[in-house]
Design an enzyme around this catalytic site. Structure first.
Site, PDB file in Angstrom:
ATOM      1  N   SER A 199     -44.813  42.776 -21.136  1.00 30.12           N
ATOM      2  CA  SER A 199     -45.905  43.721 -20.956  1.00 30.12           C
ATOM      3  C   SER A 199     -46.993  43.145 -20.055  1.00 30.12           C
ATOM      4  O   SER A 199     -46.754  42.907 -18.874  1.00 30.12           O
ATOM      5  CB  SER A 199     -46.436  44.140 -22.319  1.00 30.12           C
ATOM      6  OG  SER A 199     -47.209  45.298 -22.233  1.00 30.12           O
ATOM      7  N   ASP A 404     -38.711  52.625 -22.336  1.00 29.44           N
ATOM      8  CA  ASP A 404     -40.147  52.343 -22.332  1.00 29.44           C
ATOM      9  C   ASP A 404     -40.830  53.144 -21.232  1.00 29.44           C
ATOM     10  O   ASP A 404     -40.316  53.240 -20.113  1.00 29.44           O
ATOM     11  CB  ASP A 404     -40.374  50.845 -22.098  1.00 29.44           C
ATOM     12  CG  ASP A 404     -41.848  50.466 -22.066  1.00 29.44           C
ATOM     13  OD1 ASP A 404     -42.611  51.029 -22.876  1.00 29.44           O
ATOM     14  OD2 ASP A 404     -42.219  49.617 -21.242  1.00 29.44           O
ATOM     15  N   HIS A 461     -40.048  49.290 -25.359  1.00 29.04           N
ATOM     16  CA  HIS A 461     -40.910  48.263 -24.788  1.00 29.04           C
ATOM     17  C   HIS A 461     -40.531  46.861 -25.254  1.00 29.04           C
ATOM     18  O   HIS A 461     -40.542  45.921 -24.466  1.00 29.04           O
ATOM     19  CB  HIS A 461     -42.350  48.580 -25.189  1.00 29.04           C
ATOM     20  CG  HIS A 461     -43.393  47.812 -24.461  1.00 29.04           C
ATOM     21  ND1 HIS A 461     -43.608  47.942 -23.102  1.00 29.04           N
ATOM     22  CD2 HIS A 461     -44.319  46.920 -24.896  1.00 29.04           C
ATOM     23  CE1 HIS A 461     -44.610  47.153 -22.739  1.00 29.04           C
ATOM     24  NE2 HIS A 461     -45.058  46.521 -23.803  1.00 29.04           N
TER      25      HIS A 461
END
Length: 487
Positions: A199, A404, A461
């Site tokens: 991320s 994601d 994610h």
């Protein structure tokens, strides 16, 4: 997890630390080690003379890793006055005395690495929302000695004064942490070292790796005192690398992903026009000036015009045709997945006492995030640093779960194709080929020299949560300094 400054040079950022000056007499500063009892635990206290840092940790708490003979250590590193950075270290389950060492950082900015430890790739996990953890057979410590760190200060179990306002100012604290870690655990010096992250790690990973390499060069020249970090691998899943590329990817992915269209063709055109007329000029102003004000303004502009409207549900008046979770578009927004069982577990007094935690666990507190927002860090690209790391020969993998939305694989692939290194032309021209684990297709990938990109099928994610066998194979190959390859 992305809740979604460059202006301070690495040299200036280091000014907050007091490194030892060369000693001309025979009395060099010495490290100190002592033992105290706290809350029924035997706590080791290690004071690192070279950096003035202090480590306090509990040995073998019995929490999470219960494999016989596998040691673990959890506690704090003080990196400055009232700056207490939480870490949790697990030995490798196989050959810990020779296995490499790897760190894991979650993103945010300001999100705890306990997310990765308990939900993704740590020694234990919570199966189907169980209230107690069980051993994870796909843990990354199957391959390496694993070090999970909560940074910056204020994240997770870390507590105290937070002076970090950007990715660049975060790097020296992490380097200092590793210097003190090596001093306390010298058996891990000179091991192959990896950085794995996700991320906002698309910022953290390239900058930390680049900073470590620059410190290694300074150590070799004698201008910095410290231990070389033998960085050989960098892995980033669902990373936020370059806002110009990835805000555009929000629009394209919302319209054309393989799961469900979130916007119509007409909305795609409208958002693309807005992106070109508002978001891109704001980002270009950030890039050209480098100022905190302009970069913060770009962050606000692109969020308000692109990310925010796209991610809002139809019932809230947003542009999205469907209610969806930004971390997994297959799920509704009111039922985020994976379950948050682990955070309840980490609030139990018996658990926090056993592991030596002194603060109440907070997964993604606002304060560290707001400091990054004030410098517009989100709007700054780290493709240059990523390119430099790849050019240095370090094994790098950029990978992404294809369900994601927040850091989607369209943007990840665009960022990978924008990297500059000797193999860039071949990499851009290479098609995505099937990536298999023991004959089962888990995604598509391409590799040229020491750089790989992987799209992971059926993953949100947090890729290791959804596809643990794929994640472990990626980790094993990358930490082994191998290009990705099917098995």
């Amino acid at each position: 997890m992305r809740l979604c400054n460059q202006l301070v040079s690495a040299g200036l950022a280091l000014s907050s630390f007091s490194f030892a000056s060369p000693v001309t007499n025979k009395e060099a500063p010495k490290d100190k080690r002592s033992f105290v009892e706290r809350d029924g635990n035997n706590v080791t206290v290690f004071e690192h003379a070279a950096t003035g840092a202090k480590l306090e940790f509990v040995t073998n708490s019995g929490i999470c890793e219960t494999t016989l003979g596998v040691n673990q250590y959890s506690g704090y590193l003080s990196v400055g006055t009232n700056m207490n950075m939480w870490f949790w270290f697990f030995e490798a389950r196989t050959n810990p005395t020779t296995a490499p060492l790897s760190t894991w950082f979650n993103g945010g900015p300001g999100c705890s690495s306990m997310i990765g430890l308990f939900q993704e790739n740590g020694p234990c996990h919570f199966v189907n929302g169980a209230s107690e953890p069980s051993l994870n057979p796909y843990s990354f410590n199957e391959v390496a000695n694993m070090l999970y760190v909560d940074q910056p200060i204020g994240t997770g179990f870390s507590y105290g004064t937070d002076d970090v306002t950007s990715t660049v100012t975060a790097a020296p604290y992490v380097w200092t942490f590793l210097q003190a870690f090596y001093a306390q655990f010298p058996q891990y010096e000179n091991r192959n070292f990896g950085i794995f992250t996700e991320s906002y790690g698309g910022h953290y990973g390239p900058e930390f790796a680049d900073y470590f390499e620059s410190q290694n060069a300074a150590i070799a020249k004698g201008t910095v005192t410290g231990e070389k970090i033998d960085l050989i691998a960098l892995g980033i899943n669902n990373g936020w690398y370059d806002p110009t590329l990835q805000y555009k990817a929000y629009i394209d992915f919302s319209y054309n992903n393989t799961y469900k269209a979130i916007i119509t063709a007409a909305q795609h055109t409208t958002f693309t026009n807005t992106y070109n007329s508002k978001c891109v000029p704001a980002l270009n102003k950030c890039i050209s000036s480098g100022s905190n004000a302009n970069c913060e303004s770009a962050d606000n502009t692109c969020y308000n015009d692109i990310e925010g409207p796209l991610s809002e549900t139809a019932s809230e008046g947003g542009a999205a045709a469907y209610d969806f979770d930004v971390y997994d578009i297959r799920e509704p927004s009111n039922d985020p997945y994976p379950p948050e069982t682990y955070s309840t577990y980490l609030l139990q007094p018996s658990v926090t006492s056993a592991i030596g935690a002194k603060a109440t666990y907070t997964e993604c507190p606002d304060a560290p995030y707001e400091k990054f927002a004030s410098t517009g860090d989100d709007s700054r690209s780290f493709l240059s640093q990523l390119s430099t790391v790849i050019q240095s020969g370090i094994q790098v993998v950029v990978w992404a779960g294809d369900a994601d939305w927040i850091c989607n694989w369209f943007g990840g692939l665009a960022a990978a194709n924008a990297v500059t290194y000797a193999g860039s032309s071949a990499f851009n021209a290479a098609p995505l080929e099937p990536y298999t684990v023991n004959g089962t297709e888990g995604g598509t990938f391409k590799t040229v020299d020491n750089f790989s990109f992987l799209r992971v099928f059926g993953a949100g994610h947090e890729v290791p949560y959804y596809q643990p066998a794929v994640a472990l194979q990626v980790f094993r190959q990358t930490m082994g300094q191998e290009a990705l390859s099917s098995t």
